[in-house]
Every structure is written in C-alpha cells, then in structure tokens.
Design a protein around this motif. Structure first.
Motif, PDB file in Angstrom:
ATOM      1  N   ARG A 176       0.824  -1.209   0.000  1.00 33.14           N
ATOM      2  CA  ARG A 176       0.000   0.000   0.000  1.00 33.14           C
ATOM      3  C   ARG A 176       0.853   1.253   0.000  1.00 33.14           C
ATOM      4  O   ARG A 176       0.495   2.253  -0.605  1.00 33.14           O
ATOM      5  N   ARG A 190       3.628   1.454  -1.498  1.00 28.78           N
ATOM      6  CA  ARG A 190       4.053   1.564  -2.885  1.00 28.78           C
ATOM      7  C   ARG A 190       2.942   2.121  -3.758  1.00 28.78           C
ATOM      8  O   ARG A 190       3.180   2.893  -4.680  1.00 28.78           O
ATOM      9  N   LEU A 191       1.735   1.705  -3.454  1.00 29.28           N
ATOM     10  CA  LEU A 191       0.580   2.213  -4.179  1.00 29.28           C
ATOM     11  C   LEU A 191       0.521   3.730  -4.055  1.00 29.28           C
ATOM     12  O   LEU A 191       0.322   4.446  -5.038  1.00 29.28           O
ATOM     13  N   THR A 206       3.309   5.388  -6.010  1.00 32.25           N
ATOM     14  CA  THR A 206       3.058   5.381  -7.450  1.00 32.25           C
ATOM     15  C   THR A 206       2.015   6.428  -7.814  1.00 32.25           C
ATOM     16  O   THR A 206       2.184   7.145  -8.797  1.00 32.25           O
ATOM     17  N   SER A 207       0.970   6.534  -7.018  1.00 26.90           N
ATOM     18  CA  SER A 207      -0.021   7.547  -7.397  1.00 26.90           C
ATOM     19  C   SER A 207       0.554   8.937  -7.232  1.00 26.90           C
ATOM     20  O   SER A 207       0.199   9.847  -7.981  1.00 26.90           O
ATOM     21  N   MET A 223       3.578   9.635  -8.017  1.00 27.42           N
ATOM     22  CA  MET A 223       4.322   9.857  -9.254  1.00 27.42           C
ATOM     23  C   MET A 223       3.376  10.140 -10.412  1.00 27.42           C
ATOM     24  O   MET A 223       3.683  10.966 -11.282  1.00 27.42           O
ATOM     25  N   VAL A 224       2.264   9.452 -10.442  1.00 28.72           N
ATOM     26  CA  VAL A 224       1.270   9.759 -11.474  1.00 28.72           C
ATOM     27  C   VAL A 224       0.860  11.223 -11.366  1.00 28.72           C
ATOM     28  O   VAL A 224       0.834  11.956 -12.365  1.00 28.72           O
ATOM     29  N   VAL A 264       3.573  13.487 -12.683  1.00 29.13           N
ATOM     30  CA  VAL A 264       3.632  13.535 -14.141  1.00 29.13           C
ATOM     31  C   VAL A 264       2.489  14.394 -14.679  1.00 29.13           C
ATOM     32  O   VAL A 264       2.677  15.203 -15.586  1.00 29.13           O
ATOM     33  N   GLU A 265       1.325  14.236 -14.078  1.00 30.12           N
ATOM     34  CA  GLU A 265       0.195  15.053 -14.525  1.00 30.12           C
ATOM     35  C   GLU A 265       0.461  16.532 -14.271  1.00 30.12           C
ATOM     36  O   GLU A 265       0.138  17.387 -15.100  1.00 30.12           O
ATOM     37  N   GLU A 300       3.332  17.934 -14.275  1.00 27.94           N
ATOM     38  CA  GLU A 300       4.259  18.391 -15.309  1.00 27.94           C
ATOM     39  C   GLU A 300       3.557  18.626 -16.621  1.00 27.94           C
ATOM     40  O   GLU A 300       3.872  19.554 -17.361  1.00 27.94           O
ATOM     41  N   MET A 301       2.623  17.730 -16.942  1.00 34.11           N
ATOM     42  CA  MET A 301       1.884  17.899 -18.189  1.00 34.11           C
ATOM     43  C   MET A 301       1.131  19.227 -18.191  1.00 34.11           C
ATOM     44  O   MET A 301       1.150  19.960 -19.175  1.00 34.11           O
ATOM     45  N   ARG A 342      10.297  19.281  -9.275  1.00 28.34           N
ATOM     46  CA  ARG A 342      10.366  18.161 -10.199  1.00 28.34           C
ATOM     47  C   ARG A 342      10.885  16.908  -9.527  1.00 28.34           C
ATOM     48  O   ARG A 342      10.517  15.805  -9.892  1.00 28.34           O
ATOM     49  N   PHE A 343      11.794  17.094  -8.593  1.00 29.79           N
ATOM     50  CA  PHE A 343      12.427  15.906  -8.026  1.00 29.79           C
ATOM     51  C   PHE A 343      11.806  15.469  -6.707  1.00 29.79           C
ATOM     52  O   PHE A 343      12.161  14.427  -6.179  1.00 29.79           O
ATOM     53  N   PHE A 368      10.882  11.958  -5.790  1.00 28.49           N
ATOM     54  CA  PHE A 368      11.864  10.890  -5.600  1.00 28.49           C
ATOM     55  C   PHE A 368      12.424  10.872  -4.189  1.00 28.49           C
ATOM     56  O   PHE A 368      12.971   9.872  -3.759  1.00 28.49           O
ATOM     57  N   ALA A 376      -2.984  13.430 -21.236  1.00 34.43           N
ATOM     58  CA  ALA A 376      -2.615  12.021 -21.198  1.00 34.43           C
ATOM     59  C   ALA A 376      -3.110  11.270 -22.422  1.00 34.43           C
ATOM     60  O   ALA A 376      -2.858  10.084 -22.561  1.00 34.43           O
TER      61      ALA A 376
END
Lengths: 252, 252
Positions: free
Chosen positions: A88, A90-91, A94-95, A97-98, A101-102, A104-105, A119-120, A123, A154
């Motif tokens: 969880r 990790r879940l 990951t979200s 990071m999603v 990315v969004e 950044e878009m 940006r970083f 991490f 996306a």
DNA sequence: GCAACAGCCTGACGCAACGTCAGGCGCAAC
DNA sequence: GTTGCGCCTGACGTTGCGTCAGGCTGTTGC
C-alpha cells in the motif's frame, strides 16, 4: 503433488535459471530430488517461492528476503501484514508519481516550468498528504478545467482520433436534423445533446446537465464557438445551443 | 543556475556515484566542466536526469532509456504520456497485488488454502478486470463480512491492543451504568450504544443503525454473545441489547 | 528397441548498475 | 597555511541473474 523446475518456473512467471539461482543460494530449495537429480518442488516450496517473489517485487535484496523468511519469530500472518503495508505504501508512492507527471503535463501545457525541487520531490522521502493538500489548494477551484487538462494531456494520438471521430459524428447528426427541419427541442436533437454531454464527460471533464446548459448558452454567446458551428452549417450554433439547453432542462 | 554533482545528487535522491556512472555511459552528461574538471549541471541536465529517473523507476534498463530519450522523433510530451500510461499500469498491477495479499489473508483466516495457480496468477500476465469480476462474484454478497476480514487481517498487534482497550472501555461504562441503576433506554446508555456502533464502523465494517439493531438482538438471542456479556456482569447482555436497539430506533 | 527431442543437470563466464575503496586535487574558512 | 569537505579518476567487488557448453533423462513415434 510436486513440480519440476520448468513447471514451477512457468507457474510463477520466472525463468528456470532463477530457480537454479535460488537453489544455489539457499533461498528456495526443492524439498526433494529425484533419483536422477531432478529438482522436485512440493507445495511448501511454492509457498516459499511466492513469499520470495512478493518481497523481491517490493525491492528487497535476496539476502534480506532470506533473513525475513527464516526468522523463526515471524509467522506467516506477520509476513502477509508486512507485505500488505509495503504494497500500500508503494501504491501511494506510485499515485504520487502519477500526480507528479500530470502536474508536469499541466505545467507544460500552460507554458510554465517547474522548479528543480518541485520536479524531483517525488523521488525524495515523500510525504503524500502534504502534496495532496498542495494540489488541492492549487487546482481545487477549477476542478473541471484541471481534470480536462490532465485527461487531454494524457491522451494518445489514437485517443484524439477517436474523440475527433465521435465529435464529427454527433455534429453531423445535428446538422442532418437541422437540414431535415426537425425542431431543436424535439426528442432527436435532445438525445443528441445528451450524447454530446456524455461525450464530454467521457473524454474531458465531469459535465452535469446544468454545466452543459451553460455551455449551450456559450455556443451562441461566444463568437469563437459560434463560428465553429456556423462553419459546419449556418444556423447550427443556435440549433445545438437550443437542443443542449432543452436537454439540460429535461434532465435538471 | 548550475549544480555540482553533490548538489544534484541530493536534489534527485541518488548517489554521486550514480551520476558518475551516468556520465561515463553518456546517459546524463553535465553540459559543462569547471576549469578544475568539476562537473557542472545546468537546468537541461536536470530535466534529462529527471526523465531518466522516471524511466528507470519504471524498470527500464539504462540503454533503453538512452534510446528512448535520444530518439529525435519523440517530443517531451510523448515521453510524459508514455510515463503516465506506464505508471498507471503499474498502479493497477500494484493494487492487484494488494488484492491478492488480502485474498490470501482471508483464505488463511478461513482455514482454506489457495491453489498454486491462484497464488501465482498475480505474477503472470495479469488481467485486472477479470480478477475484479471474480472477487465481486465471490465476496459481493457478504460485503460487510469480507470488509471485516480484510481489515482485521491487516491489523497490527498495536491496532488490536487499541481495539481491545476501546472495547473494554465501552463495556466497562455499560456495566457501570447498569450498576448505577440507569435504565437501558436512558440517554447515557444510548450514547454508549452509539459509540459502540461507531467503534465497529471504525475497526471492522460499516455498521448502519439498522444493522446495529440486529446485532443488539443477537446479543441476547445468540448464547455465545450473551455468555460473553454475562461474564462481565450478570444482566449486561440484556442491558446492552436494549440500549443498542433503543439507539437504533432513535437513529433510524 | 532405438532414435529423436524436449527437459533436466552442473559449471563457467558475462553483464548491468552501481557500491566501495584508494590516492590525489580544489577551495573556502578559520 | 592547514584543515576539512567536496570533487576527481581508476579499479575492483557485488547482486541477480542471462547465456552458452557439454552431458544426462525420459517420453513418444516408428
């Protein structure tokens, strides 16, 4: 019931070589060997391999996996709880990071660029609730717009082609209804309007009937929208606008 | 604005050695060197490193990352879209694994064991919607129960201690009210009942007032529950049952 | 009864992506 | 001016396998 290396490898989605390796380092040993020296895995070995693969998938080095699994104080339920917790986490990561990315878009679409720290940050040692609060604060007011930005950013080229095709289809049928002399507040154009509303919801942003009604007004009030529809067929802007507002009234 | 290796390493959450490595293999080269030979990264290098880390985090080998990023046909937006898609795939895969672990926990609590295929299927080429349908079919009817199983299976020992303490507290106050001669349908025991209901909701499963009322009936009707309460104080089973049902009537 | 072919075995070497010294220079501060 | 931190470049080590090579096993087809 027992399994050969090849069978187990296929079952678990790893290579035979991996099982050889795990045998060699003592991580997962077959509990038996045939007289010919073939590895023979039984159900407990499967169990063990399964645990190993979960931990490995979570990024643990194999020796740590071994110490975890060989700890006599840790019962199986303990492992499952730990794995559950780690998965969880990790879940969430990951979200995050999603979301990054969004972000950044959107930034890219708006022509601004993020600071290096921004940006970083995903991490580093990541605090999800902190970010969520920030995101809320930044885009909360214009949720529909932000949603649209995220989704369209996306989209792949194929997605865009499908959107275009659907749009053309709906507008073509509106134009046909107009040409056939169907009143804009008849059932057919209103159904088309409903289709249009759902099209928006599917591809761009949540569009409840009320909002769709506002859009309908804009189709004649805003000259860019009006011009878009008028270029398809004269009178179409008013026609679509009326149909959309009639549909909104019907729904609301 | 420029950064030294150490600064960039801290910023991006990697080691200096990693940056050396990326320089050596040509993946991320500093766009300048000082007269002393120090690496000097500018903002474009940050950009590049960022992309590399996302792809690496997604499991790409570095040489593939290089070909991806050095592809002259791929614009930045393309990369973001791809990363977005891959991240969401990973999100789905991870939640599938979470679901699989929860499934194992439930199976374990029920004393059954999964087939080898069931246990490993999450590692193979995974079809999420298929699994979701199966899970729905299996546990859809008894959602409250499944929820409870999942939650309790995921509880740590500390969680259990807290649950126990809360339970003891509520039951103790029920017993005190009973000893003080407070009627079971007075305000105080009913508030305790409401607290009890929320306790259940917080730790075990959604418990709307109606369901809580049914539970109240069970506290006297089912001898195991009755015996549990009677062992605390004689008459407590009936007392709690009445208070809970009165509270349910008040809420409903 | 044997040939063929897939599957198993054990080394042994290779490789990616760094980690970890070793030995030495640069520079800002006290 | 020296102390200490940060940077440099080799060079070797490590993890987690991949990839042959060379040889045995076991089942199936004729």
């Amino acid at each position: 019931m027992s399994w050969t290396v090849g069978e187990l490898a296929r079952l678990a989605g790893v290579t035979v070589r991996t099982l050889h390796h795990y045998d060699r380092i003592g991580l997962v040993r077959p509990s038996e060997r045939t007289s010919a020296g073939y590895r023979s895995y039984d159900v407990r070995d499967l169990d063990r391999l399964h645990q190993v693969l979960v931990y490995r998938g979570l990024g643990f080095p194999l020796d740590e996996v071994a110490t975890l699994l060989d700890d006599p104080d840790a019962d199986p339920a303990e492992h499952l709880r730990r794995q559950h917790r780690l998965l969880r986490e990790r879940l969430e990561a990951t979200s995050a990071m999603v979301a990054a990315v969004e972000k950044e878009m959107e930034a890219r679409q708006m022509g601004i660029s993020l600071t290096p720290e921004e940006r970083f940050e995903v991490f580093g040692d990541w605090l999800p609730e902190e970010y969520a609060a920030e995101a809320e604060e930044k885009w909360g007011d214009t949720e529909a717009w932000a949603q649209s930005q995220r989704r369209t950013a996306a989209m792949s080229k194929e997605d865009w082609l499908r959107v275009k095709a659907e749009t053309d289809d709906i507008e073509g049928r509106f134009a046909a209804a107009l040409a056939a002399g169907t009143p804009a507040d008849a059932a057919e154009p209103m159904d088309l309007a409903e289709e249009h509303r759902q099209h928006i919801g599917r591809w761009f942003y949540d569009c409840p009937p009320q909002l769709h009604g506002c859009l309908g007004e804009m189709y004649v009030a805003d000259e860019r929208f009006a011009a878009y529809y008028e270029r398809i067929t004269p009178g179409l802007a008013q026609y679509v606008s009326t149909a959309v507002q009639a549909n909104a009234a019907r729904q609301g």
